[in-house]
Scaffold this active site. Structure first.
Site, mmCIF file in Angstrom:
data_model
loop_
_atom_site.group_PDB
_atom_site.id
_atom_site.type_symbol
_atom_site.label_atom_id
_atom_site.label_comp_id
_atom_site.label_asym_id
_atom_site.label_seq_id
_atom_site.Cartn_x
_atom_site.Cartn_y
_atom_site.Cartn_z
ATOM 1 N N LYS A 32 56.414 1.151 15.376
ATOM 2 C CA LYS A 32 56.357 2.303 16.286
ATOM 3 C C LYS A 32 57.690 3.048 16.263
ATOM 4 O O LYS A 32 58.739 2.468 16.514
ATOM 5 C CB LYS A 32 56.052 1.853 17.714
ATOM 6 N N ASP A 59 55.210 7.656 18.249
ATOM 7 C CA ASP A 59 55.012 7.663 19.709
ATOM 8 C C ASP A 59 55.934 8.695 20.346
ATOM 9 O O ASP A 59 56.996 8.364 20.863
ATOM 10 C CB ASP A 59 55.312 6.245 20.219
ATOM 11 N N LYS A 61 54.700 11.009 22.569
ATOM 12 C CA LYS A 61 54.129 11.349 23.889
ATOM 13 C C LYS A 61 54.127 12.866 24.108
ATOM 14 O O LYS A 61 54.690 13.382 25.084
ATOM 15 C CB LYS A 61 54.897 10.645 25.001
ATOM 16 N N ASP A 64 52.500 19.659 26.055
ATOM 17 C CA ASP A 64 52.890 21.077 26.152
ATOM 18 C C ASP A 64 51.598 21.895 26.213
ATOM 19 O O ASP A 64 50.514 21.326 26.308
ATOM 20 C CB ASP A 64 53.763 21.462 24.934
ATOM 21 N N THR A 121 53.912 2.502 31.711
ATOM 22 C CA THR A 121 53.993 1.131 32.240
ATOM 23 C C THR A 121 55.234 0.923 33.103
ATOM 24 O O THR A 121 55.351 -0.095 33.776
ATOM 25 C CB THR A 121 53.985 0.112 31.087
ATOM 26 N N ARG A 213 61.570 -4.910 22.847
ATOM 27 C CA ARG A 213 62.718 -5.813 22.945
ATOM 28 C C ARG A 213 62.368 -7.288 22.795
ATOM 29 O O ARG A 213 63.197 -8.056 22.315
ATOM 30 C CB ARG A 213 63.437 -5.551 24.277
HETATM 31 O O1 C5P Z 1 61.075 -3.007 24.802
HETATM 32 P P1 C5P Z 1 59.695 -2.797 25.349
HETATM 33 O O2 C5P Z 1 58.689 -3.818 24.854
HETATM 34 O O3 C5P Z 1 59.660 -2.613 26.847
HETATM 35 O O4 C5P Z 1 59.248 -1.410 24.708
HETATM 36 C C1 C5P Z 1 58.033 -0.813 25.009
HETATM 37 C C2 C5P Z 1 57.821 0.362 24.126
HETATM 38 O O5 C5P Z 1 56.553 0.942 24.456
HETATM 39 C C3 C5P Z 1 58.858 1.468 24.269
HETATM 40 O O6 C5P Z 1 59.070 1.975 22.957
HETATM 41 C C4 C5P Z 1 58.210 2.507 25.150
HETATM 42 O O7 C5P Z 1 58.595 3.812 24.814
HETATM 43 C C5 C5P Z 1 56.719 2.304 24.812
HETATM 44 N N1 C5P Z 1 55.773 2.704 25.843
HETATM 45 C C6 C5P Z 1 55.752 2.210 27.134
HETATM 46 N N2 C5P Z 1 54.822 2.646 28.040
HETATM 47 C C7 C5P Z 1 53.914 3.533 27.675
HETATM 48 C C8 C5P Z 1 53.897 4.026 26.359
HETATM 49 C C9 C5P Z 1 54.844 3.582 25.450
HETATM 50 O O8 C5P Z 1 56.559 1.370 27.469
HETATM 51 N N3 C5P Z 1 52.969 3.905 28.548
#
Ligand code: C5P
Length: 234
Positions: A32, A59, A61, A64, A121, A213
């Site tokens: 991603k 990703d 997002k 516009d 999230t 992470r």
């Molecule tokens: O490090 P972590 O597992 O929290 O990363 C989650 C990834 O998912 C990030 O790249 C974040 O931008 C993405 N994301 C998110 N919530 C969403 C859509 C994408 O956390 N609704």
């Protein structure tokens, strides 16, 4: 196209760091590319990751007016992304325009999959109500937005693991539920609020999980990836 279930979020500050990290994956994975990496490395990062044999979920997002989104999606399809996303809150005209743009940019080839981000999230019910003035729970809002996304021709939605079932209810079994906010049972939550394990996400109906992470900062990223895949296959 969905052969592995874990999408690794490459939230790195430079293209070189992302490509160095990817070197340890000798088998194809879903990678991603989010805003941090895309803005730092530019569009070439998509073809560089594809050249290593991986699939790319871009990703960004997108959100516009419909005309702008149509043009942007035309570009993103041209970069060779396998999957892109937009914010469902941009509305139905924007979502339909996005699909048109992706089809045009794909020039006769299959267009990239397009997901709609429902509720981030990192937002919980309190933030929805008190900050955004959305007077329903995340679950109700996600199901509503997923239904709208399905009507507009999108391929699935991004939601927290807790709402994966709502997305499947709204869109049907072929409509993808993709869930970030994943932590292994032993991890810290970080800035995410509605987090859960890969196994929980799978049990709720998630087709794919996005893990950042918990894999990229793990002592052994390959082992962490394998653990995520194992939990998604069970
Ligand atoms: O490090 P972590 O597992 O929290 O990363 C989650 C990834 O998912 C990030 O790249 C974040 O931008 C993405 N994301 C998110 N919530 C969403 C859509 C994408 O956390 N609704």
């Amino acid at each position: 196209m969905i052969d592995t279930r874990t999408i690794v979020a490459l939230d790195f500050p430079s293209g070189q760091k992302a490509l160095d990290f990817l070197k340890q994956f000798t088998h194809p994975i879903w990678a991603k590319v989010g805003m941090e990496l895309f803005y730092a490395a530019g569009p070439d990062i998509v073809s560089q990751i594809k050249a290593l044999g991986h699939r790319v979920f871009l990703d960004l997002k997108v959100n516009d007016i419909p005309n702008t989104v149509k043009g942007a999606m035309r570009d993103l399809a041209g970069y060779g992304a396998d999957m892109v996303d937009l914010m469902c809150l941009g509305g139905s005209a924007m979502m339909r325009a996005a699909i048109e743009g992706l089809a045009e940019g794909s020039k006769g080839k299959a267009r990239p999959l397009c997901l709609g981000v429902t509720v981030l999230t990192s937002l919980d019910e309190k933030a929805l109500r008190e900050e955004l003035n959305i007077g329903v729970s995340p679950l109700v809002e996600v199901e509503h937005l997923a239904r709208l996304a399905k009507d507009c021709g999108l391929d699935g939605c991004v939601c927290s693991p807790y709402e994966a079932g709502a997305v499947k209810r709204a869109g049907g079994s072929d409509f993808l539920a993709v869930t970030p906010g994943i932590r292994f049972a032993t991890d810290a939550k970080g800035d995410q609020k509605r987090v859960a394990t890969p196994g929980f996400a799978k049990a709720q109906g998630a087709d794919m999980i996005v893990v950042g992470r918990s894999i990229t900062s793990a002592a052994d990223p390959l082992a962490a990836y394998a653990e995520a895949e194992r939990e998604m296959e069970e």
